[in-house]
Design a protein around this motif. Structure first.
Motif, PDB file in Angstrom:
ATOM      1  N   PHE A 185      48.395 -27.719  45.133  1.00  0.00           N
ATOM      2  CA  PHE A 185      47.946 -26.428  44.595  1.00  0.00           C
ATOM      3  C   PHE A 185      46.925 -25.736  45.500  1.00  0.00           C
ATOM      4  O   PHE A 185      46.571 -24.579  45.259  1.00  0.00           O
ATOM      5  N   SER A 186      46.456 -26.429  46.556  1.00  0.00           N
ATOM      6  CA  SER A 186      45.529 -25.795  47.502  1.00  0.00           C
ATOM      7  C   SER A 186      46.256 -25.092  48.645  1.00  0.00           C
ATOM      8  O   SER A 186      45.696 -24.162  49.240  1.00  0.00           O
ATOM      9  N   ILE A 187      47.464 -25.534  48.960  1.00  0.00           N
ATOM     10  CA  ILE A 187      48.201 -24.948  50.085  1.00  0.00           C
ATOM     11  C   ILE A 187      48.414 -23.437  49.914  1.00  0.00           C
ATOM     12  O   ILE A 187      48.171 -22.669  50.865  1.00  0.00           O
ATOM     13  N   PRO A 188      48.866 -22.939  48.744  1.00  0.00           N
ATOM     14  CA  PRO A 188      49.040 -21.485  48.608  1.00  0.00           C
ATOM     15  C   PRO A 188      47.748 -20.701  48.805  1.00  0.00           C
ATOM     16  O   PRO A 188      47.780 -19.564  49.304  1.00  0.00           O
ATOM     17  N   ILE A 189      46.606 -21.297  48.467  1.00  0.00           N
ATOM     18  CA  ILE A 189      45.316 -20.626  48.671  1.00  0.00           C
ATOM     19  C   ILE A 189      45.048 -20.448  50.159  1.00  0.00           C
ATOM     20  O   ILE A 189      44.628 -19.375  50.606  1.00  0.00           O
ATOM     21  N   VAL A 190      45.304 -21.501  50.935  1.00  0.00           N
ATOM     22  CA  VAL A 190      45.083 -21.427  52.387  1.00  0.00           C
ATOM     23  C   VAL A 190      46.029 -20.409  53.014  1.00  0.00           C
ATOM     24  O   VAL A 190      45.618 -19.620  53.877  1.00  0.00           O
ATOM     25  N   VAL A 191      47.278 -20.414  52.596  1.00  0.00           N
ATOM     26  CA  VAL A 191      48.247 -19.436  53.111  1.00  0.00           C
ATOM     27  C   VAL A 191      47.756 -18.016  52.844  1.00  0.00           C
ATOM     28  O   VAL A 191      47.813 -17.142  53.722  1.00  0.00           O
ATOM     29  N   LEU A 192      47.238 -17.795  51.643  1.00  0.00           N
ATOM     30  CA  LEU A 192      46.758 -16.462  51.269  1.00  0.00           C
ATOM     31  C   LEU A 192      45.550 -16.041  52.101  1.00  0.00           C
ATOM     32  O   LEU A 192      45.358 -14.851  52.365  1.00  0.00           O
ATOM     33  N   MET A 193      44.726 -17.001  52.524  1.00  0.00           N
ATOM     34  CA  MET A 193      43.538 -16.695  53.331  1.00  0.00           C
ATOM     35  C   MET A 193      43.885 -16.485  54.808  1.00  0.00           C
ATOM     36  O   MET A 193      43.270 -15.663  55.485  1.00  0.00           O
ATOM     37  N   VAL A 194      44.867 -17.226  55.315  1.00  0.00           N
ATOM     38  CA  VAL A 194      45.178 -17.199  56.752  1.00  0.00           C
ATOM     39  C   VAL A 194      46.116 -16.057  57.115  1.00  0.00           C
ATOM     40  O   VAL A 194      45.962 -15.425  58.174  1.00  0.00           O
ATOM     41  N   LEU A 195      47.079 -15.772  56.257  1.00  0.00           N
ATOM     42  CA  LEU A 195      48.105 -14.778  56.578  1.00  0.00           C
ATOM     43  C   LEU A 195      47.540 -13.391  56.907  1.00  0.00           C
ATOM     44  O   LEU A 195      47.977 -12.762  57.886  1.00  0.00           O
ATOM     45  N   PRO A 196      46.556 -12.865  56.166  1.00  0.00           N
ATOM     46  CA  PRO A 196      46.000 -11.551  56.553  1.00  0.00           C
ATOM     47  C   PRO A 196      45.361 -11.552  57.925  1.00  0.00           C
ATOM     48  O   PRO A 196      45.421 -10.546  58.641  1.00  0.00           O
ATOM     49  N   ARG A 197      44.742 -12.681  58.316  1.00  0.00           N
ATOM     50  CA  ARG A 197      44.154 -12.771  59.653  1.00  0.00           C
ATOM     51  C   ARG A 197      45.227 -12.688  60.740  1.00  0.00           C
ATOM     52  O   ARG A 197      45.017 -12.089  61.795  1.00  0.00           O
ATOM     53  N   LEU A 198      46.360 -13.319  60.472  1.00  0.00           N
ATOM     54  CA  LEU A 198      47.470 -13.245  61.426  1.00  0.00           C
ATOM     55  C   LEU A 198      47.998 -11.821  61.528  1.00  0.00           C
ATOM     56  O   LEU A 198      48.325 -11.345  62.627  1.00  0.00           O
ATOM     57  N   GLN A 199      48.082 -11.136  60.402  1.00  0.00           N
ATOM     58  CA  GLN A 199      48.589  -9.770  60.392  1.00  0.00           C
ATOM     59  C   GLN A 199      47.638  -8.796  61.076  1.00  0.00           C
ATOM     60  O   GLN A 199      48.056  -7.772  61.606  1.00  0.00           O
ATOM     61  N   GLU A 200      46.329  -9.130  61.069  1.00  0.00           N
ATOM     62  CA  GLU A 200      45.334  -8.278  61.726  1.00  0.00           C
ATOM     63  C   GLU A 200      45.182  -8.598  63.205  1.00  0.00           C
ATOM     64  O   GLU A 200      44.513  -7.864  63.936  1.00  0.00           O
ATOM     65  N   MET A 201      45.780  -9.695  63.657  1.00  0.00           N
ATOM     66  CA  MET A 201      45.615 -10.141  65.044  1.00  0.00           C
ATOM     67  C   MET A 201      46.213  -9.136  66.020  1.00  0.00           C
ATOM     68  O   MET A 201      47.303  -8.602  65.788  1.00  0.00           O
ATOM     69  N   ASN A 202      45.502  -8.894  67.077  1.00  0.00           N
ATOM     70  CA  ASN A 202      45.960  -7.983  68.129  1.00  0.00           C
ATOM     71  C   ASN A 202      47.077  -8.665  68.927  1.00  0.00           C
ATOM     72  O   ASN A 202      46.851  -9.692  69.585  1.00  0.00           O
ATOM     73  N   GLN A 203      48.267  -8.104  68.875  1.00  0.00           N
ATOM     74  CA  GLN A 203      49.418  -8.712  69.542  1.00  0.00           C
ATOM     75  C   GLN A 203      49.315  -8.670  71.064  1.00  0.00           C
ATOM     76  O   GLN A 203      49.985  -9.434  71.760  1.00  0.00           O
ATOM     77  N   SER A 204      48.452  -7.805  71.577  1.00  0.00           N
ATOM     78  CA  SER A 204      48.282  -7.736  73.025  1.00  0.00           C
ATOM     79  C   SER A 204      47.660  -9.022  73.572  1.00  0.00           C
ATOM     80  O   SER A 204      47.868  -9.369  74.738  1.00  0.00           O
ATOM     81  N   LEU A 205      46.896  -9.740  72.723  1.00  0.00           N
ATOM     82  CA  LEU A 205      46.316 -11.010  73.157  1.00  0.00           C
ATOM     83  C   LEU A 205      47.418 -12.035  73.428  1.00  0.00           C
ATOM     84  O   LEU A 205      47.391 -12.743  74.437  1.00  0.00           O
ATOM     85  N   VAL A 206      48.391 -12.095  72.528  1.00  0.00           N
ATOM     86  CA  VAL A 206      49.511 -13.023  72.698  1.00  0.00           C
ATOM     87  C   VAL A 206      50.351 -12.617  73.898  1.00  0.00           C
ATOM     88  O   VAL A 206      50.769 -13.469  74.699  1.00  0.00           O
ATOM     89  N   ALA A 207      50.597 -11.321  74.026  1.00  0.00           N
ATOM     90  CA  ALA A 207      51.389 -10.831  75.156  1.00  0.00           C
ATOM     91  C   ALA A 207      50.703 -11.127  76.486  1.00  0.00           C
ATOM     92  O   ALA A 207      51.349 -11.526  77.468  1.00  0.00           O
ATOM     93  N   ALA A 248      39.798 -24.032  48.963  1.00  0.00           N
ATOM     94  CA  ALA A 248      40.509 -25.229  48.519  1.00  0.00           C
ATOM     95  C   ALA A 248      39.525 -26.308  48.068  1.00  0.00           C
ATOM     96  O   ALA A 248      39.764 -27.010  47.077  1.00  0.00           O
ATOM     97  N   PHE A 249      38.417 -26.435  48.776  1.00  0.00           N
ATOM     98  CA  PHE A 249      37.397 -27.431  48.434  1.00  0.00           C
ATOM     99  C   PHE A 249      36.806 -27.159  47.055  1.00  0.00           C
ATOM    100  O   PHE A 249      36.681 -28.067  46.227  1.00  0.00           O
ATOM    101  N   THR A 250      36.444 -25.899  46.797  1.00  0.00           N
ATOM    102  CA  THR A 250      35.845 -25.565  45.505  1.00  0.00           C
ATOM    103  C   THR A 250      36.865 -25.683  44.368  1.00  0.00           C
ATOM    104  O   THR A 250      36.514 -26.140  43.271  1.00  0.00           O
ATOM    105  N   TYR A 251      38.115 -25.295  44.625  1.00  0.00           N
ATOM    106  CA  TYR A 251      39.150 -25.436  43.597  1.00  0.00           C
ATOM    107  C   TYR A 251      39.358 -26.905  43.253  1.00  0.00           C
ATOM    108  O   TYR A 251      39.542 -27.259  42.087  1.00  0.00           O
ATOM    109  N   SER A 252      39.336 -27.755  44.254  1.00  0.00           N
ATOM    110  CA  SER A 252      39.528 -29.183  44.017  1.00  0.00           C
ATOM    111  C   SER A 252      38.353 -29.777  43.249  1.00  0.00           C
ATOM    112  O   SER A 252      38.538 -30.610  42.354  1.00  0.00           O
TER     113      SER A 252
END
Length: 275
Positions: A140-162, A194-198
């Motif tokens: 039950f903690s995995i969906p919380i982490v996904v929800l926290m990480v995914l917006p950061r990925l979407q905000e990431m500047n793609q020019s860095l990867v390129a 996840a720590f606090t939920y647990s």
């Protein structure tokens, strides 16, 4: 305009007082010399002495923090990998389906999740105890982490990867040196969530615990049914202090990371202007 701001401040303070007053009341009575929360009998540390002398409570505290640390660490790794997989999916339909399934787990009642895990472990003949609680908390903690990480990925500047690709970086180098440093605030937020939920989970843990293994939430519930003692007040006060320290630690770490990010951006800008 000033009137609106004033009323907004009054409402905000009212909400904070309403939320924190019972907690402060509980903490104050943990120092009560009496044995019940009816009348003040004088200041005393005796309930804290009883708490630290209670070997069962100490064992349960260790179990609770061990479950919380292990589940949040493993959930952070799995959740980050899941967020990366969802982010890199090219098919919009598959991405939306996975996001919807993740969100369903977030909004599902804890009782349903706990009962589902109980049925699963029973069908598999899995013994209830430390491992069953750990697996449930990871799940039950995995969906919380996904929800926290995914917006950061979407905000990431793609020019860095390129740029990393143009410089000949392989997939592992791009992940470890470019992507993970950028999304680290999201991973950190997911870990703490996840720590606090647990730590405070009751419903799921209540269904999947057994064989003498228990966590704080289940133990407090069991003791509260027999009558709340002020030892529970002392324990709750200690847990509140731990939670407060965690919030302060997260604030310090996130503030430092933000400063380092700004400093790095300024250095990159200065290097670009120098060229």
């Amino acid at each position: 305009m000033l009137g609106k701001i004033k009323w907004a401040n009054i409402y905000l303070w009212f909400v904070f007082i309403l939320l924190y007053l019972p907690i402060f009341f509980l903490i104050i009575y943990s120092f009560n010399a009496g044995d019940v929360m009816q009348g003040w009998s004088g200041f005393s540390w005796k309930h804290y002495g009883e708490l630290f002398a209670d070997t069962r409570i100490i064992e349960i505290v260790v179990n609770t923090f061990l479950i919380a640390i292990l589940s949040s660490l493993l959930a952070s790794v799995i959740g980050t990998a899941g967020a990366l997989y969802i982010y890199n999916l090219k098919q919009p339909l598959a991405k939306n389906v996975l996001l919807s399934l993740n969100n369903v787990l977030l909004v599902s009642p804890d009782v349903i999740i706990g009962a589902s895990f109980l049925i699963l472990f029973t069908v598999l003949g899995f013994s209830l105890g430390f491992t069953s609680v750990l697996l449930s908390h990871i799940a039950f903690s995995i969906p919380i982490v996904v929800l926290m990480v995914l917006p950061r990925l979407q905000e990431m500047n793609q020019s860095l990867v390129a740029s990393a690709k143009d410089l000949g970086a392989n997939n592992w180098q791009m992940l470890s040196r470019v992507v993970l440093p950028v999304i680290s605030p999201g991973i950190l937020a997911g870990f703490f969530m996840a720590f606090t939920y647990s730590l405070d989970d009751f419903a799921v843990t209540f269904f999947v615990t057994g064989n003498g293994f228990s966590t704080l939430s289940v133990e407090v519930y069991s003791r509260a049914r027999q009558g709340v003692s002020l030892e529970i007040n002392a324990l709750s006060a200690m847990m509140f202090i731990v939670s407060l320290l965690m919030v302060i630690a997260y604030y310090i770490i996130s503030t430092r990371a933000e400063k380092n990010k700004k400093r790095g951006a300024q250095l990159m800008l200065a290097a670009t202007e120098g060229l």
